[in-house]
Design an enzyme around this catalytic site. Sequence first.
Site, PDB file in Angstrom:
ATOM      1  N   TYR A 181      -1.902   0.663  10.350  1.00  0.00           N
ATOM      2  CA  TYR A 181      -2.186   0.046   9.210  1.00  0.00           C
ATOM      3  C   TYR A 181      -1.272   0.449   8.034  1.00  0.00           C
ATOM      4  O   TYR A 181      -0.269  -0.465   7.300  1.00  0.00           O
ATOM      5  CB  TYR A 181      -3.525   0.475   8.516  1.00  0.00           C
ATOM      6  CG  TYR A 181      -3.366  -0.127   6.967  1.00  0.00           C
ATOM      7  CD1 TYR A 181      -3.806  -1.631   6.934  1.00  0.00           C
ATOM      8  CD2 TYR A 181      -3.227   1.056   6.202  1.00  0.00           C
ATOM      9  CE1 TYR A 181      -3.562  -1.911   5.969  1.00  0.00           C
ATOM     10  CE2 TYR A 181      -3.405   0.421   4.560  1.00  0.00           C
ATOM     11  CZ  TYR A 181      -3.464  -0.851   5.046  1.00  0.00           C
ATOM     12  OH  TYR A 181      -3.674  -1.205   3.567  1.00  0.00           O
TER      13      TYR A 181
ATOM     14  N   SER B 232       0.887  -1.419  -0.097  1.00  0.00           N
ATOM     15  CA  SER B 232       0.091  -0.188   0.165  1.00  0.00           C
ATOM     16  C   SER B 232       0.642   1.196   0.476  1.00  0.00           C
ATOM     17  O   SER B 232       2.032   1.027   0.409  1.00  0.00           O
ATOM     18  CB  SER B 232      -0.695  -0.219   1.168  1.00  0.00           C
ATOM     19  OG  SER B 232      -1.227   1.543   1.491  1.00  0.00           O
TER      20      SER B 232
END
Length: 258
Positions: free
Chosen positions: A156, A143
């Site tokens: 995250y 990501s």
Amino acid sequence: MATAAPSAASRIAVVTGASSGIGAATARQLAAAGYRVVLTARRKDRIEALAEELVAAGHSATAYPLDVTDRAAVDEFASAFKTIGVLVNNAGGALGADPVATGDPADWRTMYETNVLGTLNLTQALLPKLDASGDGTVVVVSSTAGHGTYEGGGGYVAAKHGAHVLAETLRLEIVGRPVRVIEVAPGMVRTEEFALTRFGGDTEKAAKVYAGVAEPLTADDVAETITWAVTRPSHVNIDLLVVRPRAQASNTKVHREQ
């Protein structure tokens, strides 16, 4: 005389987190590219339905229910294969958007176990099979959170940084072996579940993530990117490919229409 690499039609591609979103879209596109896809995820009904869809379309697909954080189950899964052509480590996800000071350690642990240890489990278990193929590819779907921080994303971000470093280190460690390591790092992608899962099913909070953004990336956009990278000639390694929607300049700068 050099031996020709096996054709894509004779190769197996394992896709984790294939029950929805990027994983399901990637399985569809790899199948269309001629790979025999093995769909893994915890939700048996979803991957079985996807396998049936692909087979009905004339492709080769198998569903295998699997929790990537269960190492014993992963090892059992890996034992069924002699060779693997492609491993797409897509299983992951985000939980919560609390600051570091008040973040839930259980959420952080779950994100780390899924995004990092899950990737480690599958990669370790299948790396010998990728080697044996003579032309293997490991894909880590990380990501943009693995390349930059933002407020409220600590858990995250930490997990995706871990996934990024895993891919980068593995590439250094296996150079010279017949296995490529590709990292694809998507930015804002609107799927049916990502934001909804992150916010515990709160549809209002999930909708705000994409508010005013005319065209976030779709799962198909990312799947097409993954498939393109995987299907490059064997000597071409796409080390890192960051893909964002045009409206997103960084993790914290997004153009939103009024």
